[in-house]
Design an enzyme around this catalytic site. Structure first.
Site, PDB file in Angstrom:
ATOM      1  N   ASN A 109      10.789  22.904  44.859  1.00 44.87           N
ATOM      2  CA  ASN A 109       9.989  23.017  43.829  1.00 44.87           C
ATOM      3  C   ASN A 109       8.485  22.591  44.384  1.00 44.87           C
ATOM      4  O   ASN A 109       8.608  22.512  45.738  1.00 44.87           O
ATOM      5  CB  ASN A 109      10.268  22.311  42.451  1.00 44.87           C
ATOM      6  CG  ASN A 109       9.808  23.178  41.457  1.00 44.87           C
ATOM      7  OD1 ASN A 109       8.623  23.342  40.961  1.00 44.87           O
ATOM      8  ND2 ASN A 109      10.962  23.572  40.458  1.00 44.87           N
ATOM      9  N   ARG A 110       7.606  22.232  43.409  1.00 45.26           N
ATOM     10  CA  ARG A 110       6.238  21.858  43.854  1.00 45.26           C
ATOM     11  C   ARG A 110       6.074  20.474  44.019  1.00 45.26           C
ATOM     12  O   ARG A 110       6.521  19.507  43.391  1.00 45.26           O
ATOM     13  CB  ARG A 110       5.303  22.680  42.981  1.00 45.26           C
ATOM     14  CG  ARG A 110       5.275  23.993  42.714  1.00 45.26           C
ATOM     15  CD  ARG A 110       4.658  24.678  41.793  1.00 45.26           C
ATOM     16  NE  ARG A 110       4.546  26.184  41.713  1.00 45.26           N
ATOM     17  CZ  ARG A 110       5.482  26.986  41.273  1.00 45.26           C
ATOM     18  NH1 ARG A 110       6.798  26.352  40.696  1.00 45.26           N
ATOM     19  NH2 ARG A 110       5.419  28.209  41.431  1.00 45.26           N
ATOM     20  N   HIS A 135       8.675  24.291  47.741  1.00 43.78           N
ATOM     21  CA  HIS A 135      10.042  24.514  48.469  1.00 43.78           C
ATOM     22  C   HIS A 135       9.933  24.430  49.906  1.00 43.78           C
ATOM     23  O   HIS A 135      10.581  24.739  50.644  1.00 43.78           O
ATOM     24  CB  HIS A 135      10.499  25.936  48.589  1.00 43.78           C
ATOM     25  CG  HIS A 135      10.607  26.314  47.146  1.00 43.78           C
ATOM     26  ND1 HIS A 135      11.144  25.481  46.131  1.00 43.78           N
ATOM     27  CD2 HIS A 135      10.674  27.748  46.269  1.00 43.78           C
ATOM     28  CE1 HIS A 135      11.336  26.120  44.948  1.00 43.78           C
ATOM     29  NE2 HIS A 135      11.100  27.475  45.034  1.00 43.78           N
ATOM     30  N   HIS A 209      18.631  28.950  45.954  1.00 39.41           N
ATOM     31  CA  HIS A 209      17.660  29.876  45.196  1.00 39.41           C
ATOM     32  C   HIS A 209      18.026  31.310  45.061  1.00 39.41           C
ATOM     33  O   HIS A 209      17.204  32.080  45.134  1.00 39.41           O
ATOM     34  CB  HIS A 209      16.296  29.784  45.977  1.00 39.41           C
ATOM     35  CG  HIS A 209      15.110  30.158  45.114  1.00 39.41           C
ATOM     36  ND1 HIS A 209      14.933  31.294  44.433  1.00 39.41           N
ATOM     37  CD2 HIS A 209      14.052  29.224  44.868  1.00 39.41           C
ATOM     38  CE1 HIS A 209      13.768  31.082  43.748  1.00 39.41           C
ATOM     39  NE2 HIS A 209      13.172  29.791  43.992  1.00 39.41           N
ATOM     40  N   GLU A 346      18.054  26.981  39.329  1.00 42.75           N
ATOM     41  CA  GLU A 346      17.994  25.901  40.402  1.00 42.75           C
ATOM     42  C   GLU A 346      17.932  24.460  40.082  1.00 42.75           C
ATOM     43  O   GLU A 346      17.243  23.983  39.323  1.00 42.75           O
ATOM     44  CB  GLU A 346      16.531  26.194  41.019  1.00 42.75           C
ATOM     45  CG  GLU A 346      16.277  27.534  41.622  1.00 42.75           C
ATOM     46  CD  GLU A 346      14.630  27.758  41.648  1.00 42.75           C
ATOM     47  OE1 GLU A 346      14.000  27.086  42.685  1.00 42.75           O
ATOM     48  OE2 GLU A 346      14.197  28.660  40.971  1.00 42.75           O
TER      49      GLU A 346
END
Length: 381
Positions: A109-110, A135, A209, A346
């Site tokens: 994720n971010r 990611h 993912h 996820e």
């Protein structure tokens, strides 16, 4: 033609077994098979491993990015379909893949603005998603070659993937030894066990993912899939999809999947969070968490009868509905992947946790072992 007493006994026993409904013999290809999948630009050979269980369910994974290339599972009539989006060969993954089927790390994720501070020191990462890091950066765990070892034991068949992420790789501190184990059981479970150790404090958030379509990859959108999430809260995001820090109740919003709900029933509602994500692309805060995996999500597709259940030890799950698929990607068997042709679940710690002290920590320190387990279980009804 005359038969011996032994022959009659054999025939009678076979008939009895058939009438009793006993399981058929396991498929001849049960186990693990290794083959060549392609070659990296630098000449490194890439392998693909085919895992087959006693039910005939098949998972194919490559040591490039730990990518699950295909996942063939039965429907209610016993027919097998591939339910994961992807490509037929390595070239597709090297050219243009939105993380299809890959292991995500060092941080799934971010991370906001490509920065975080740990123990008083600021670290800068590559920005590969607007102003943010996504990611793991430009070359995350999805784009590296893992060492793979196949195995077969009492639990099932599988592969053990290992990778050493060096200190400073993509801006992250510490030499991180990562280990991801894929196990396919005879209960039609795909078990993912994550482990990692480090020699410096570092954030770690590993996930997987795979894009699923229970009707079969490339056949249709996923809007009729019925989803239940065991999450009464989610983490709302800003315009760059970074969490605001709030843990918001789903009650009374289109984010409420606490009861089984078709994905498409509210996906285009005039709700700020759906506008920002162009649909669902949010971290849901799971209601239960423990040392053993708890049920996080259940998805059903009615035409095939397929059901996907997700169990995890993680505190969150990113529910993504393929909003950025736009028909420009041609996947397996020439299938064009249009908008919302796949969904992801996820399992994870929360996005941007290194910049949110109130979120569950993702910091791994020397002497500790990162451990996480997720189970994707397929059945029919």
């Amino acid at each position: 033609m005359k038969y011996s007493a032994l022959a009659f006994a054999v025939v009678a026993f076979a008939s009895l077994v058939s009438r009793a409904g006993f399981a058929s013999p396991p498929p001849a290809n049960q186990g693990v098979k290794k083959a060549t999948f392609g070659t990296m630009p630098d000449g490194t050979p890439i392998d693909i491993y085919t895992l087959t269980n006693a039910q005939g369910m098949e998972l194919r994974a490559t040591n490039y990015g730990g990518i699950v290339v295909s996942l063939r599972v039965p429907d209610k009539k016993g027919g097998l379909d591939d339910i994961s989006l992807g490509f037929d060969d390595l070239k597709g993954y090297l050219a243009n893949s939105p993380y299809f089927g890959a292991i995500i790390g060092r941080y799934g994720n971010r991370i906001a603005k490509g920065k975080f501070t740990l123990d008083g020191k600021e670290y800068t990462l590559a920005k590969n998603n607007g102003p943010n890091t996504l990611h793991g950066g430009l070359k995350g765990f999805d784009k590296v070659v893992w060492h793979a070892e196949p195995f077969q034991n009492a639990q099932g068949v599988g592969i053990i993937l290992t990778y050493m992420s060096k200190d400073g790789e993509e801006g992250f501190p510490g030499n991180l030894k990562a280990k991801v184990t894929y196990t396919l059981t005879d209960k039609n479970e795909w078990i993912i066990d994550y482990e990692a150790v480090t020699d410096k404090a570092t954030p770690v958030n590993l996930t997987q993912h795979t894009y699923f379509n229970l009707a079969g990859e490339g056949k249709s959108d996923i809007l009729a899939h019925v989803v239940k999430l065991n999450a009464s809260r989610f983490t709302p995001v800003d315009e760059t999809l970074i969490p605001t820090g709030e843990l918001r109740s789903v009650k009374g919003t289109p984010m409420d999947f606490t009861q089984p709900t078709p994905i498409g029933s509210r996906i285009d509602s005039d709700y700020e969070q759906l506008r920002l994500g162009h649909g669902y692309d949010h971290n849901f805060v799971l209601d239960g968490k423990g040392s053993d995996p708890v049920l996080a999500a259940r998805v059903k597709e009615s035409t095939t009868g397929r059901v996907l259940e997700v169990f995890t030890t993680e505190p969150g799950v990113q529910f993504y509905t393929g909003n950025f698929l736009d028909g420009t990607i041609t996947g397996k068997q020439g299938h064009v992947y249009k908008r919302r042709y796949g969904f992801c679940l996820e399992t994870q710690h929360f996005p941007d946790s290194p910049n949110h002290p109130d979120f569950p920590t993702t910091v791994l320190r020397p002497g500790q072992t990162y451990r996480s387990r997720t189970i994707y279980k397929v059945s029919v009804e």
